[in-house]
Motif scaffolding. Structure first.
Motif, PDB file in Angstrom:
ATOM      1  N   PHE A 269       0.743  -1.287  -0.128  1.00 22.87           N
ATOM      2  CA  PHE A 269      -0.157  -0.033   0.097  1.00 22.87           C
ATOM      3  C   PHE A 269       0.843   1.352   0.049  1.00 22.87           C
ATOM      4  CE2 PHE A 269      -2.206   3.609   2.160  1.00 22.87           C
ATOM      5  CZ  PHE A 269      -3.370   3.297   1.552  1.00 22.87           C
ATOM      6  N   ALA A 270       0.534   2.115  -0.682  1.00 18.39           N
ATOM      7  CA  ALA A 270       1.216   3.533  -0.924  1.00 18.39           C
ATOM      8  C   ALA A 270       0.664   4.629  -1.668  1.00 18.39           C
ATOM      9  CB  ALA A 270       2.830   3.252  -1.676  1.00 18.39           C
ATOM     10  N   ASP A 271       0.615   5.707  -1.278  1.00 19.20           N
ATOM     11  CA  ASP A 271      -0.062   6.874  -1.800  1.00 19.20           C
ATOM     12  C   ASP A 271       1.360   7.637  -2.722  1.00 19.20           C
ATOM     13  OD1 ASP A 271      -0.949   9.396  -2.552  1.00 19.20           O
ATOM     14  OD2 ASP A 271      -1.771   9.754  -0.545  1.00 19.20           O
ATOM     15  N   ALA A 272       0.977   7.881  -4.127  1.00 27.96           N
ATOM     16  CA  ALA A 272       2.133   8.183  -4.943  1.00 27.96           C
ATOM     17  C   ALA A 272       2.307   9.473  -4.603  1.00 27.96           C
ATOM     18  CB  ALA A 272       1.397   8.262  -6.520  1.00 27.96           C
ATOM     19  N   HIS A 273       1.650  10.414  -3.788  1.00 21.89           N
ATOM     20  CA  HIS A 273       1.892  11.693  -3.309  1.00 21.89           C
ATOM     21  C   HIS A 273       3.102  11.881  -2.371  1.00 21.89           C
ATOM     22  CE1 HIS A 273      -2.209  12.128  -4.967  1.00 21.89           C
ATOM     23  NE2 HIS A 273      -1.836  13.196  -5.295  1.00 21.89           N
ATOM     24  N   GLU A 274       3.298  10.643  -1.497  1.00 14.05           N
ATOM     25  CA  GLU A 274       4.186  10.584  -0.734  1.00 14.05           C
ATOM     26  C   GLU A 274       4.688   9.089  -0.335  1.00 14.05           C
ATOM     27  OE1 GLU A 274       4.573  11.894   4.012  1.00 14.05           O
ATOM     28  OE2 GLU A 274       2.661  12.254   3.206  1.00 14.05           O
ATOM     29  N   LEU A 275       5.682   8.760  -1.386  1.00  8.33           N
ATOM     30  CA  LEU A 275       6.153   7.349  -1.384  1.00  8.33           C
ATOM     31  C   LEU A 275       6.794   7.003  -0.110  1.00  8.33           C
ATOM     32  CD1 LEU A 275       7.183   7.369  -5.165  1.00  8.33           C
ATOM     33  CD2 LEU A 275       4.945   6.403  -4.149  1.00  8.33           C
ATOM     34  N   PRO A 276       6.628   5.602   0.336  1.00 11.00           N
ATOM     35  CA  PRO A 276       7.371   5.400   1.637  1.00 11.00           C
ATOM     36  C   PRO A 276       8.633   4.563   1.308  1.00 11.00           C
ATOM     37  CG  PRO A 276       5.673   3.883   1.064  1.00 11.00           C
ATOM     38  CD  PRO A 276       5.523   4.951   0.045  1.00 11.00           C
ATOM     39  N   PHE A 277       9.445   5.276   0.469  1.00 16.96           N
ATOM     40  CA  PHE A 277      10.967   4.632   0.021  1.00 16.96           C
ATOM     41  C   PHE A 277      11.732   5.949   0.052  1.00 16.96           C
ATOM     42  CE2 PHE A 277       7.218   2.844  -2.829  1.00 16.96           C
ATOM     43  CZ  PHE A 277       7.124   1.609  -2.196  1.00 16.96           C
ATOM     44  N   GLY A 278      12.961   5.413   0.102  1.00 14.14           N
ATOM     45  CA  GLY A 278      14.309   6.061   0.228  1.00 14.14           C
ATOM     46  C   GLY A 278      14.459   6.774  -0.931  1.00 14.14           C
ATOM     47  N   ASP A 279      15.359   7.826  -0.929  1.00 15.97           N
ATOM     48  CA  ASP A 279      16.051   8.553  -2.215  1.00 15.97           C
ATOM     49  C   ASP A 279      16.744   7.506  -2.921  1.00 15.97           C
ATOM     50  OD1 ASP A 279      14.734  10.687  -1.087  1.00 15.97           O
ATOM     51  OD2 ASP A 279      16.535  11.734  -0.488  1.00 15.97           O
ATOM     52  N   SER A 280      16.556   7.606  -4.214  1.00 18.76           N
ATOM     53  CA  SER A 280      17.397   6.753  -5.345  1.00 18.76           C
ATOM     54  C   SER A 280      17.464   5.320  -4.787  1.00 18.76           C
ATOM     55  CB  SER A 280      18.757   7.261  -5.112  1.00 18.76           C
ATOM     56  OG  SER A 280      19.091   8.649  -5.377  1.00 18.76           O
TER      57      SER A 280
END
Length: 230
Positions: free
Chosen positions: A99-110
């Motif tokens: 589950f994830a909202d494309a406006h605020e992704l729960p993933f790190g940079d790069s």
């Protein structure tokens, strides 16, 4: 989550079970082929870690896996009903559904070598923020490849618009069993950015080498763009 995002989320939750069937009907069977083209584009530069946003039932995610069998793939969506359908498809090896909202992704940079999505951008409340988030999570040199709808243009545009306004809600009533949801999909397509305007938004987010390939009389587009190397 904004009110408009909650409404979109409810729309996709309501149509999840018949989503693939409706996509086949609305594109006259072309949808899976376009998804394979997206997968080919995103894997062409190599890498082994890919993110598929608005993954829906996972068609693009599985196409990416077919092109790059050893890669790790994350299929993310903010519709739990869509994710439930994706998880229920046989053989989920090397794909993590999240589950994830494309406006605020729960993933790190790069974090990813490539990002894909299908019909995401027309459904977001803050297009620039969504593109900025994709730019952030891509590695330098990484590619975004996307399938997106587009408002029709050219001499046939009035006829295509009329056809969309009549045919898609009718199919949505008979097959999708949710006329309002498919009326929303028509409205979101007809009211979306022109290809020229969307190209500018990609560039404003920092992407380079922005390319677009029209499909289906210009009502669908395959986009590619690259995050520059440092």
């Amino acid at each position: 989550m904004r009110n408009e995002d909650s409404s979109v989320q409810a729309t996709f939750n309501s149509i999840a079970r018949r989503y693939d069937l409706m996509n086949r009907l609305m594109t006259l069977g072309s949808h899976k082929r376009w998804c394979r083209e997206v997968a080919v584009q995103v894997t062409a530069s190599g890498g082994n870690n890919f993110l598929d946003l608005a993954t829906g039932t996972g068609v693009i995610a599985r196409a990416v896996r077919a092109q790059s069998p050893g890669s790790a793939i994350t299929g993310a969506d903010f519709s739990e009903a869509m994710l439930d359908v994706a998880r229920g498809v046989q053989d989920n090896s090397r794909i993590v559904w999240q589950f994830a909202d494309a406006h605020e992704l729960p993933f790190g940079d790069s974090a990813f070598d490539g990002v894909t999505h299908g019909y995401l951008l027309r459904n977001v409340s803050d297009l620039d923020r969504v593109l900025n988030e994709q730019f952030r999570v891509l590695k330098p040199g990484g590619v975004v490849a996307a399938l997106e709808s587009s408002p029709p243009s050219g001499i046939l545009a009035p006829f295509i618009r009329l056809g969309m306004r009549v045919v898609i809600p009718t199919l949505g009533t008979i097959i999708g069993r949710d006329r309002d949801a498919y009326q929303y999909l028509v409205n979101s397509t007809l009211g979306f950015q022109t290809p020229e305007a969307l190209r500018l938004r990609f560039k404003q987010a920092g992407f380079t080498d922005v390319q677009v390939k029209p499909k289906f009389m210009g009502t669908n587009m395959i986009w590619t763009a690259r995050k520059p190397f440092l």
